[in-house]
Design a protein around this motif. Sequence first.
Motif, PDB file in Angstrom:
ATOM      1  N   GLU A 163       0.838  -1.195   0.000  1.00 45.43           N
ATOM      2  CA  GLU A 163       0.000   0.000   0.000  1.00 45.43           C
ATOM      3  C   GLU A 163       0.877   1.252   0.000  1.00 45.43           C
ATOM      4  O   GLU A 163       0.640   2.182  -0.779  1.00 45.43           O
ATOM      5  CB  GLU A 163      -0.903  -0.035   1.231  1.00 45.43           C
ATOM      6  N   LEU A 166       2.474   1.791  -3.317  1.00 41.89           N
ATOM      7  CA  LEU A 166       1.521   2.229  -4.327  1.00 41.89           C
ATOM      8  C   LEU A 166       1.082   3.672  -4.100  1.00 41.89           C
ATOM      9  O   LEU A 166       0.799   4.396  -5.046  1.00 41.89           O
ATOM     10  CB  LEU A 166       0.278   1.324  -4.320  1.00 41.89           C
ATOM     11  N   ILE A 167       1.023   4.093  -2.835  1.00 44.04           N
ATOM     12  CA  ILE A 167       0.563   5.455  -2.553  1.00 44.04           C
ATOM     13  C   ILE A 167       1.595   6.481  -3.016  1.00 44.04           C
ATOM     14  O   ILE A 167       1.314   7.326  -3.830  1.00 44.04           O
ATOM     15  CB  ILE A 167       0.241   5.643  -1.049  1.00 44.04           C
ATOM     16  N   GLN A 280       0.446  12.554   1.470  1.00 43.15           N
ATOM     17  CA  GLN A 280      -0.733  11.687   1.464  1.00 43.15           C
ATOM     18  C   GLN A 280      -1.703  12.080   2.572  1.00 43.15           C
ATOM     19  O   GLN A 280      -2.908  12.156   2.359  1.00 43.15           O
ATOM     20  CB  GLN A 280      -0.291  10.223   1.637  1.00 43.15           C
ATOM     21  N   LYS A 283      -3.487  15.137   1.685  1.00 39.53           N
ATOM     22  CA  LYS A 283      -4.482  14.832   0.647  1.00 39.53           C
ATOM     23  C   LYS A 283      -5.727  14.216   1.287  1.00 39.53           C
ATOM     24  O   LYS A 283      -6.854  14.563   0.940  1.00 39.53           O
ATOM     25  CB  LYS A 283      -3.876  13.855  -0.363  1.00 39.53           C
ATOM     26  N   GLU A 284      -5.496  13.316   2.256  1.00 41.11           N
ATOM     27  CA  GLU A 284      -6.632  12.690   2.948  1.00 41.11           C
ATOM     28  C   GLU A 284      -7.465  13.707   3.706  1.00 41.11           C
ATOM     29  O   GLU A 284      -8.654  13.549   3.879  1.00 41.11           O
ATOM     30  CB  GLU A 284      -6.121  11.614   3.918  1.00 41.11           C
ATOM     31  N   ASN A 285      -6.767  14.760   4.176  1.00 38.35           N
ATOM     32  CA  ASN A 285      -7.491  15.812   4.899  1.00 38.35           C
ATOM     33  C   ASN A 285      -7.966  16.928   3.963  1.00 38.35           C
ATOM     34  O   ASN A 285      -8.266  18.025   4.411  1.00 38.35           O
ATOM     35  CB  ASN A 285      -6.605  16.383   6.000  1.00 38.35           C
ATOM     36  N   ARG A 286      -7.945  16.603   2.664  1.00 39.45           N
ATOM     37  CA  ARG A 286      -8.477  17.476   1.621  1.00 39.45           C
ATOM     38  C   ARG A 286      -7.777  18.837   1.583  1.00 39.45           C
ATOM     39  O   ARG A 286      -8.398  19.859   1.269  1.00 39.45           O
ATOM     40  CB  ARG A 286      -9.982  17.679   1.789  1.00 39.45           C
TER      41      ARG A 286
END
Lengths: 315, 353
Positions: A163, A166-167, A280, A283-286
């Motif tokens: 993972e 890939l991220i 990342q 990005k997850e936290n927009r």
Amino acid sequence: MKKFFLLAISLFFLTGCNSYTELNQLGIVSLVGIDYQEENYHVYIYLVEPQEETTALTSYNAEGSSIEEAMHQLYLKSNKKMYLAHMDALVLSKEAIDEKLKEIVTYLLNQREIRNNFELMEVDSLNKLFEEKKGAQELIELVHTNENYMGTTQSITFEKFLENLLIDTNTTIPLLSFNKELKVEGLSLIHNFQTIDTLSTEETILLNLLENNLKESIYQEITIYESKTNLEFQKENNLFHIYLEVNQNPSSFSKELEKELRRLLIYYEEQDYDLIKLKQRRKENRLESNATQIKRNFTFDIHIAVRENNLERKK
Amino acid sequence: MKKKTITKFQYFTTFFFLLQMWIPFVGFHSLTRIANQDALFGILLGTLEIFLFSLCIQNIDTYHPNKTLYQKIKDLYPKFSYVLFPFLFSLLLFLLLWITQKMSLFLHSYLTPEIDAFWTMIPLFLILFYFLQKPKEAIFQTTELCFYLYLFLFLLFLFGILPQSNFLRIKPLLSESPSSILQSSFVFFLSYPLSFFLLLYFPKNWLEKKEEQEKTKKKALFLSGLTLFLYLFLILSSLGIYLTNLYKNPLMITYQKISFLNILERVETTLSFSYVLLYFFPLVFLFYHLTSFLKEQFPQIQKKEKTILFLLLLFVLLGSQFFTFSSLFYSSSNILILFFLLFLSLSIRFKKN
């Protein structure tokens, strides 16, 4: 009569005798080691073999120009059918990671029997490890104990490893050495299927601290009883709020720690290696919406609050 | 006296299985590769599109409620039926070959890797041979029984995977463009016309409560959409989007992760039985379609029903070993069926007017 006939015919197809394997003909693989030397794969395995009263570990090794060929050679040496479904750990050498990690990952993904929850490690001398008969459980316990009680390494399963790759093509893998005895050496940093650097045990403690993975530890002779890190994402900045409980000199330790953390973060930012997966996580936290923003370097700030442990104070 | 009708619940479970066949035939990866995590919205939007489609073709059911689909087609296009019927027959036959091939591949890859799939398919086809000779009520009763089993396996999956799930893995939601979400919803919707086509064969009059047919269909549609949404939600929360996109069959990989209190593990073989059911029922209904079609069109073969069924099964079993299909076969067949059903519905509307 017709029903009986149909049932009788079906029974011949339902017994499963075709693929039947006796348990004592099955070689349950617990540990696999892969090395790559002089354009040849060296594959080592431990087979768990049930004895009369106990179970014994038998090691085999073979080499070949591909993993498939090396595995084929292993079959020629072993009188058991190799069963990979119970594999607990995979150890790789630095050469195998640097030169053939992509091929190894592809091989593992294509194995139907294998599950993705086995652990990965890098060991400097595989042949010694297998000569000394260090089993998978011993290696896993070594890594877990160090991770939980000292924070000097981080365990990783194959699934998490995949993972991470890939991220953002970055991942870490526990680094072990085997000179006279088996020892944890920190972490190996992997970028784009190659090792790019290693983190010493002290640097790994700092990384665990930044990632809020540190439970307890000893850093530069100071005992850390408790730690908690919150990462606050701001528009142009990342703010680390670190709370620590130590045994002595909180103020001087705080300054020293902040210096070391800054050094670590700046060094890897300059290397363009996202050590704590900030991109990342942002990005997850927009906080990032497109690729150009993600590529931009971020600044960071560290706030450390250290207090002396109550018991130590009473002393 | 034994009832010779299909109950509301049996109709519901049949439609549910026909809707769920999307999982093995198309799969979650086809949506996540388009819209990543937002494929979840693709499923919701796609379910809405299917719902609208079912409203559009609702009049096919009400048109001559005592006739089967082929009788209705013959009634609407008496001249064209000679062209349409062979075409539909061939399409369904190829779909049967495709499903059989896909099922044998699944069995070989995940359940019986050491046995040639052909031998695994033989007992299955023997069961089909026995099963298809039974009256339609028996088939519907079996779907009802299997529904409970499917539900049990789904609950087992749900409770087994929950401890392994991390809902943060689903973040960030709504990060893809609206066009990707819409595209994934269309991909989802375009795999369903076959399910409707297979269900439409059964005349409305066969149902115990005819007036509740539409309501039952809507319930099945809702439950199927919800189940698929939950499946994808749990896959994404346990594997994450990157691993979901990496595997062709992420659900099977998720099955491997299930563990009950770290004691009961490796339950994927048990859980994958739900997959076998999802392959089995489309096969049953496609064979049922074809044999009924042959019986309707050629009444003289009524006496040789068993021989015809046996030959059909043998052809499909052997044929599936030799045919190769394009990856677009299933979607293009569904698009053809979609247009055909819309055309049929419009024809009925015009005829009534």
